[in-house]
Design a protein around this motif. Structure first.
Motif, mmCIF file in Angstrom:
data_model
loop_
_atom_site.group_PDB
_atom_site.id
_atom_site.type_symbol
_atom_site.label_atom_id
_atom_site.label_comp_id
_atom_site.label_asym_id
_atom_site.label_seq_id
_atom_site.Cartn_x
_atom_site.Cartn_y
_atom_site.Cartn_z
ATOM 1 N N HIS A 62 0.745 -1.225 -0.170
ATOM 2 C CA HIS A 62 0.155 -0.060 -0.033
ATOM 3 C C HIS A 62 0.871 1.290 0.066
ATOM 4 O O HIS A 62 1.926 1.107 0.552
ATOM 5 N N ASN A 63 0.398 2.346 -0.547
ATOM 6 C CA ASN A 63 0.971 3.190 -0.684
ATOM 7 C C ASN A 63 0.419 4.746 -0.167
ATOM 8 O O ASN A 63 -0.816 4.995 -0.316
ATOM 9 N N ALA A 64 1.157 5.517 0.473
ATOM 10 C CA ALA A 64 0.522 6.528 1.096
ATOM 11 C C ALA A 64 -0.245 7.356 0.156
ATOM 12 O O ALA A 64 -1.647 8.185 0.614
ATOM 13 N N SER A 65 -0.135 7.367 -1.218
ATOM 14 C CA SER A 65 -0.939 8.253 -2.017
ATOM 15 C C SER A 65 -2.261 7.551 -2.516
ATOM 16 O O SER A 65 -2.978 8.159 -3.169
ATOM 17 N N GLU A 66 -2.468 6.369 -2.105
ATOM 18 C CA GLU A 66 -3.400 5.449 -2.436
ATOM 19 C C GLU A 66 -4.872 6.271 -1.521
ATOM 20 O O GLU A 66 -4.600 6.333 -0.444
ATOM 21 N N LYS A 67 -5.899 6.246 -2.167
ATOM 22 C CA LYS A 67 -7.027 6.920 -1.323
ATOM 23 C C LYS A 67 -8.086 5.795 -1.027
ATOM 24 O O LYS A 67 -8.306 4.829 -1.689
ATOM 25 N N TYR A 68 -8.487 6.012 0.249
ATOM 26 C CA TYR A 68 -9.392 4.869 0.688
ATOM 27 C C TYR A 68 -10.477 5.693 1.159
ATOM 28 O O TYR A 68 -10.466 6.817 1.434
ATOM 29 N N LYS A 69 -11.789 4.889 1.046
ATOM 30 C CA LYS A 69 -12.912 5.301 1.537
ATOM 31 C C LYS A 69 -13.082 5.893 2.855
ATOM 32 O O LYS A 69 -13.689 6.987 3.201
ATOM 33 N N VAL A 70 -12.317 5.141 3.661
ATOM 34 C CA VAL A 70 -12.181 5.514 5.147
ATOM 35 C C VAL A 70 -10.506 5.420 5.485
ATOM 36 O O VAL A 70 -10.134 4.076 5.192
ATOM 37 N N ASP A 71 -10.107 6.477 5.941
ATOM 38 C CA ASP A 71 -8.569 6.428 6.182
ATOM 39 C C ASP A 71 -8.219 5.303 7.292
ATOM 40 O O ASP A 71 -8.871 5.083 8.328
ATOM 41 N N PRO A 72 -7.639 4.103 6.757
ATOM 42 C CA PRO A 72 -6.899 3.113 7.756
ATOM 43 C C PRO A 72 -6.625 3.516 8.867
ATOM 44 O O PRO A 72 -6.978 2.742 10.113
ATOM 45 N N SER A 73 -5.973 4.464 9.000
ATOM 46 C CA SER A 73 -5.348 4.959 10.395
ATOM 47 C C SER A 73 -6.525 5.407 11.176
ATOM 48 O O SER A 73 -6.385 5.383 12.595
ATOM 49 N N VAL A 74 -7.691 6.262 10.756
ATOM 50 C CA VAL A 74 -8.708 6.516 11.484
ATOM 51 C C VAL A 74 -9.397 5.240 12.111
ATOM 52 O O VAL A 74 -9.728 5.019 13.447
#
Ligand SMILES: O=C(O)C(=O)C[C@]1(C(=O)O)C=C[C@@H](O)C=C1
Length: 263
Positions: free
Chosen positions: A225-237
């Protein structure tokens, strides 16, 4: 539901209870993703914004939904608690036929107020984009879906506590007799399990919340996974949700339950 069948089978093991918690992760993350489809929609939370409702639109949705769900027996399950317990209609169904697995103390432990508070004050702004698209009813129903999944997971702490107590009464009984909160907290905490949970839920958020495209790109080709990838909900949240709220509150439920376990 699998979690339900565990609780009602009477054969409670720590492994089975943890399996149920793992399944609930999928539900929680999917519901957060669903809520993230709408912006914050703050008018839904303003009391007095819509004169047809006594409080906010959200409160109206929650109270009316809970009234209906109460009539069909939702709150007969010990791990299900309403957010507005005042004057709820009774269940129209006969009580469950299975013998209770939990100590009756479970019925008196409801920490939904804390859940409501962190969800709206802290969590929601972390994953719902600012803005207003007017879809207040959808956002409010979606909030209730998230709240119910989170609440169920946290109150599932009763089962975790019960199974731990049954597995080692010799360890728990002295701390319960002394009403030693800190001692109980130490006994029921497994730091390595908590670390795994945080990692797993972040990974699930990456898998369940990825944008799917028919066009391969450099990110999709590499497995990392790459920091620039966009997720529907931020995995770190999602990881933070578990670290800061879900696991500490599940432990609080366990402690509260155990403190009353010998009553
Ligand atoms: O699995 C357990 O033993 C639990 O008590 C559940 C849980 C959790 O909420 O995920 C809570 C406390 C433990 O430290 C580890 C995990």
């Amino acid at each position: 539901m699998a979690a339900e069948s565990n609780s009602k089978s009477g054969i409670l093991t720590l492994e089975k209870v943890r399996e149920a918690l793992i399944k609930q992760e999928d539900t929680i993350i999917s519901r957060l993703i669903q809520r993230a489809n709408f912006p914050l929609n703050s008018p839904a939370y303003d009391e007095g914004k819509f004169p047809s409702f006594p409080g906010s639109l959200l409160q109206f949705v929650v109270k009316e939904t809970e009234a209906l769900q109460s009539k069909v027996g939702r709150y007969e399950n010990p791990e299900e608690h309403p957010f507005f317990p005042e004057s709820l209609p009774l269940s129209l169904l006969p009580p469950p036929a299975t013998p209770p697995v939990l100590h009756p103390a479970a019925g008196s432990i409801n920490i939904n107020e804390k859940i409501w508070e962190f969800y709206f004050d802290e969590l929601l702004p972390l994953f719902a984009a600012p803005g207003d698209d007017g879809s207040y009813a959808s956002a409010a129903s979606s909030d209730l879906d998230c709240l119910q999944a989170i609440s169920r997971r946290i109150h599932y702490g009763y089962y975790v506590a019960e199974v731990k107590f049954k597995d080692s009464p010799q360890d728990y009984e002295p701390a319960i007799r002394d009403q030693d909160r800190d001692g109980l907290m130490k006994l029921l905490t497994f730091v390595d399990v908590e670390e795994m949970v945080k990692k797993r839920v972040a990974k699930k958020a990456r898998v369940l919340g990825q944008e799917v495209s028919l066009v391969d790109n450099a990110n999709a080709k590499t497995d990392k996974h790459n920091a620039s990838e966009k997720y529907k909900v931020d995995p770190s949240v999602v990881s933070r949700l578990y670290e800061e709220w879900i696991m500490p509150l599940t432990k609080l439920v366990q402690v509260e339950y155990l403190l009353r376990r010998l009553d």
